[in-house]
Design an enzyme around this catalytic site. Structure first.
Site, PDB file in Angstrom:
ATOM      1  CG  ASN A   1      -1.980   1.050   1.143  1.00 44.11           C
ATOM      2  OD1 ASN A   1      -1.750   2.116   0.587  1.00 44.11           O
ATOM      3  ND2 ASN A   1      -3.131   0.770   1.712  1.00 44.11           N
ATOM      4  CG  ASP A   2       2.942   2.886  -3.648  1.00 46.25           C
ATOM      5  OD1 ASP A   2       3.984   2.521  -3.108  1.00 46.25           O
ATOM      6  OD2 ASP A   2       2.741   2.824  -4.873  1.00 46.25           O
ATOM      7  CB  CYS A   3      -1.639   5.564   0.331  1.00 44.94           C
ATOM      8  SG  CYS A   3      -1.695   6.030  -1.389  1.00 44.94           S
TER       9      CYS A   3
ATOM     10  CD  GLN B   1       3.824   7.390  -2.717  1.00 48.46           C
ATOM     11  OE1 GLN B   1       3.797   8.360  -3.454  1.00 48.46           O
ATOM     12  NE2 GLN B   1       2.788   6.990  -2.018  1.00 48.46           N
TER      13      GLN B   1
END
Ligand code: GLC
Ligand code: GLC
Length: 827
Positions: free
Chosen positions: A496-498, A513
């Site tokens: 989950n990049d967030c 990021q």
């Protein structure tokens, strides 16, 4: 409501109106030359790298949407129209766009003239071919003028959209009258200095005229729909010098009633060795040295499409190529939606995502992202059975960007194949995905030699080590970098990049990021823990198969330790926690009002076999409880949302996730990528019916009837469908380039239909509930063909008969290449 229909026989989606809610696109090309093409002929072409080698110009965020592409204009006695509807938008008597596998046909008819254009990138060619067929459907003779149009980008797509002070002075073209084979326009901007490549746009006919200057062709204040030259009915013969180079040919066409004629246009990319850049100087013809480009290779290209027969043969070869590729896995089930997803569209999307990673779509500009380490390794899972040799090459490219400590560059650039320094590393799930990709490759092919292949770290040959050593470092990096609860540290983010637990951003525009304003070394990811159990076990098994018993044993001990930590520190009571934040607080817990439950660790834990044992009292297992919680809290008619309840305000300690309004993207959107993890998990605990039900909620063919709600292409997955708390619940965004393609293909082909490659054979263990009483899967594996006929009552525990002999268990050993194995299954 629908805007077209599937034609399964032709393997096409047929769009029957130009007025889809959003441009519905297709991809041409599968090797080096690629084009994006919408149903209205919008889009662009590039060679290998969508940023550095952009051939034609496209304006994202344009008004109207999708104005920009390759267009054909017709002037029929003063009536000007475009068969793709855009850009002139004159009403058509008939419109049809057939998106097929690596090609599209756009058909428009008006005033007794039908114009059909077949667009494709032939196998082995660096060119988009456009075969235009005009047919007079009226009962009188017709004379019309056809105008082609492409607008060139000045190669570097980012610079092309920003650096006007330079770019508006550098555009250069050459115009070549009919050679006997073709008439062509060459785009050679910057060829005079450091580039050794140019573009060519030719047609296999003598033309009535040409234009290469955009302002002349379009008119300075016109839209493309008002282009001056087609409305005037006559090319102006303009020669671009700076400003905006384009290529347009005009052809005068006369057709008797019922008659047809075809032309082949070719938009190609040509590279010359640096000592062969220029045509020989010719003093007699007044040609100075280093002025005229060497067109030999372009002429060879155009000569391969000099006749309609040649063009048709190239198209037939493309169709045959796809027929062969898709014959590796197919199903006949009686459910046409399932069949078309499995046999055609999902595999096709897997090929496209493998080729593009996340670079170029109608939601990715082709200038932003390179190849993602995590994205590309997961794409392999859905691609590896299609062309294993290309999967092998990709694995070695990706592994070469791994860093010596086992961490990884998050992205690399496709032209240089080097790790991207701007973004760097620190996404702590990345390394484990390499194990996933390599294991999938070895199981599919049996090619264990890849494990001994020397592969650099950080692209440095001096640091090369066998690929297996890369897997060891992936494993060790994750195990070593753990936090207070014995769970892996999350770093900048995991899948989950967030979820950016060390970011704490208050600066508008700062990247979530790459920013780590607090790096406490405390924030842990339960999701990475579940990955570690899954892929750590696979690593141990691979080690054991290499005869490294000690390595396997200590790896298994490490996996057991993290499994325990996941079950204790990672369990909230009715589901798995998501993480521990910078302060050591729980994320994904019933104790909080929002973000109580997150999907990722639920599906992945069960896939990894965490908590799947039945308790002594016969009640539900931990795994079953987690999946029951998913069902009550995350399931909607449009798929499973990522977490619930979505955050309603900015949670600085969680990073980007709560920056999205509730129900969108990672903040409670239906992030289709991780739905298949739950689908697979449900098959593992024996809930085939529920798994198949979840599958159908997001699979595009099943959503076709909802096209007015879903709004994007009904033939490919989108990354996200707006979640239950969103204003526009059910609306998709970000179609095509998503790990959803690979993971859903794994879910449906390997777990629902249940045919999956293992080291020693194919496991056949279908689990999709009782809905389909009978189906047949044909699977090619290691050169043999398996015809698997299933009589299905919907349970678990398949009983197999292989070539007439009942066998124990669910494994069908690999048969010699060339043989056909008949497998009968009762379940
Ligand atoms: C995007 C990224 C992918 C990431 C996902 C979830 O799809 O490409 O790498 O895992 O978002 O944040
Ligand atoms: C944003 C998106 C995520 C994507 C990432 C790429 O965070 O929400 O889906 O993976 O950007 O950097």
């Amino acid at each position: 409501m629908r805007y077209g229909h599937f034609d399964d026989e032709a393997r096409e989606y047929v769009i029957t109106t130009p007025h889809t809610p959003y441009p519905w696109i297709n991809y041409l090309g599968s090797e080096r030359f690629f084009s994006l093409l919408s149903h209205q002929s919008g889009g662009y072409s590039f060679y290998r790298d969508a940023k550095m080698r952009r051939l034609t110009r496209y304006r994202y965020n344009n008004i109207p949407a999708d104005a920009g592409g390759r267009y054909f204009y017709v002037n029929d006695g003063g009536d000007v129209w475009t068969p793709s509807w855009m850009p002139v938008k004159a009403d058509l008597d008939h419109f049809e766009c057939r998106h097929g596998l690596g090609y599209s046909r756009i058909i428009g008819e008006r005033g007794g003239l039908r114009v059909e254009t077949l667009f494709f990138v032939p196998i082995g060619e660096d060119a988009e071919v456009q075969k235009v067929t005009l047919t007079n459907t009226s009962d009188a003779a017709k004379s019309v003028t056809l105008f082609s149009f492409v607008e060139f980008a000045l190669w570097n797509a980012q610079d092309d959209q920003t650096n006007y002070q330079r770019n508006l002075s550098i555009g250069e073209v050459e115009i070549e009258p009919f050679t006997g084979t073709s008439s062509a326009i060459y785009h050679k901007t910057e060829y005079r200095e450091r580039r050794d490549h140019y573009a060519v746009y030719g047609v296999n006919a003598e033309t009535a005229g040409f234009d290469t200057d955009r302002d002349t062709f379009v008119g300075a204040y016109n839209t493309l729909g008002e282009a001056a030259v087609p409305f005037a009915g006559k090319s102006a013969g303009s020669v671009a010098s700076g400003w905006y180079p384009i290529a347009s040919h005009s052809l005068d066409v006369t057709l008797e009633p019922g008659a047809s004629t075809s032309y082949t246009f070719v938009l190609g990319y040509v590279e010359n060795p640096s000592d062969e850049k220029w045509a020989p100087a010719d003093a007699d013809a007044g040609i100075a040295p280093l002025q005229v480009i060497n067109k030999t290779r372009a002429h060879e290209l155009l000569a391969r499409f000099a006749t309609t027969e040649q063009t048709d043969a190239a198209f037939d070869a493309l169709v045959a190529y796809w027929t062969d590729l898709l014959s590796g896995y197919s199903v006949t089930s009686g459910d046409e939606k399932l069949d078309r997803m499995v046999n055609i569209w999902n595999q096709y999307q897997c090929m496209v995502t493998f080729n593009m990673s996340r670079s170029a779509s109608y939601f990715e500009t082709g200038i932003g992202r390179g190849m993602g380490f995590r994205d590309s390794t997961q794409d392999l899972l859905g691609f590896v059975h299609l062309i294993p040799e290309r999967a092998r090459e990709r694995i070695l490219d990706i592994a070469a960007t791994q860093l010596p400590d086992g961490s990884a560059y998050h992205q690399y650039q496709p032209l240089t194949k080097r790790g991207n320094h701007d973004l760097g590393s620190g996404f702590n799930d990345d390394p484990l995905w390499l194990i996933a990709g390599v294991v999938a490759y070895v199981k599919e092919t049996g090619d264990v030699s890849i494990l001994d292949e020397p592969v650099p770290f950080d692209n440095d040959d001096a640091l090369a080590a066998p690929l297996f050593e890369h897997l060891t470092r992936s494993f060790t990096f994750t195990y070593t970098n753990r936090g207070p609860h014995g769970l892996p540290l999350i770093g900048r983010a995991d899948w989950n990049d967030c979820l950016n637990l060390n970011c704490f951003s208050t600066e508008p525009g700062e990247s979530f990021q790459t920013t780590e304003n607090k790096a406490g070394g405390v924030a842990e990811s339960v999701f990475i823990a579940t990955m570690f159990v899954q892929y750590g076990e696979q690593y141990a098994e691979l080690a054991a198969r290499r005869g490294l018993a000690d390595v396997a044993a200590s790896a298994r001990a490490a996996v057991a330790e993290v499994r325990e930590a996941t079950l204790s520190a990672g369990w909230d009571g009715e589901w798995f926690l998501r993480a521990y934040d910078f302060y050591g607080n729980k994320v994904g817990t019933d104790e909080k009002p929002e973000g109580k439950i997150w999907i990722e660790p639920q599906g992945f834990a069960v896939m990894a076999g965490i908590g799947t044992e039945k308790p002594a009292d016969g009640g539900p297992s931990v795994a079953e409880r987690a999946l029951a919680s998913v069902n009550t809290m995350l399931a909607t008619d449009h798929g499973l949302v990522l977490q619930y309840p979505a955050y309603t305000s900015y949670q600085i300690e969680l990073g980007e996730v709560s920056t999205y309004p509730p129900g969108y993207k990672e903040n409670g959107g239906i992030f289709c990528h991780n739905n298949p993890w739950v689908i697979i998990a449900e098959t593992i605990v024996g809930n085939g019916a529920r798994a198949f039900d979840y599958y159908k909620r997001i699979a595009p063919a099943y959503r076709e009837e909802l096209s007015d709600v879903h709004r994007l292409e009904p033939y490919v997955y989108a990354q996200m469908i707006a979640g239950k708390e969103a204003v526009r619940h059910g609306e998709a965004k970000n179609s095509w380039l998503t790990g959803t393609a690979a993971w859903n293909f794994v879910a449906v082909s390997q777990y629902l239909l249940g045919v999956r490659p293992e080291y020693d054979g194919l496991v056949v263990d279908p689990r999709l509930g009782p809905e389909l009483p009978e189906f047949t899967v044909r699977r090619r594996a290691r050169g043999a063909t398996y015809v698997i006929t299933v009589r299905n009552s919907g349970g678990t525990g398949a009983r197999l008969t292989v070539d007439g002999t009942p066998v124990d268990g669910t494994m069908v050993p690999y048969a010699p290449a060339g043989s056909t194995v008949l497998v009968d299954v009762e379940v």
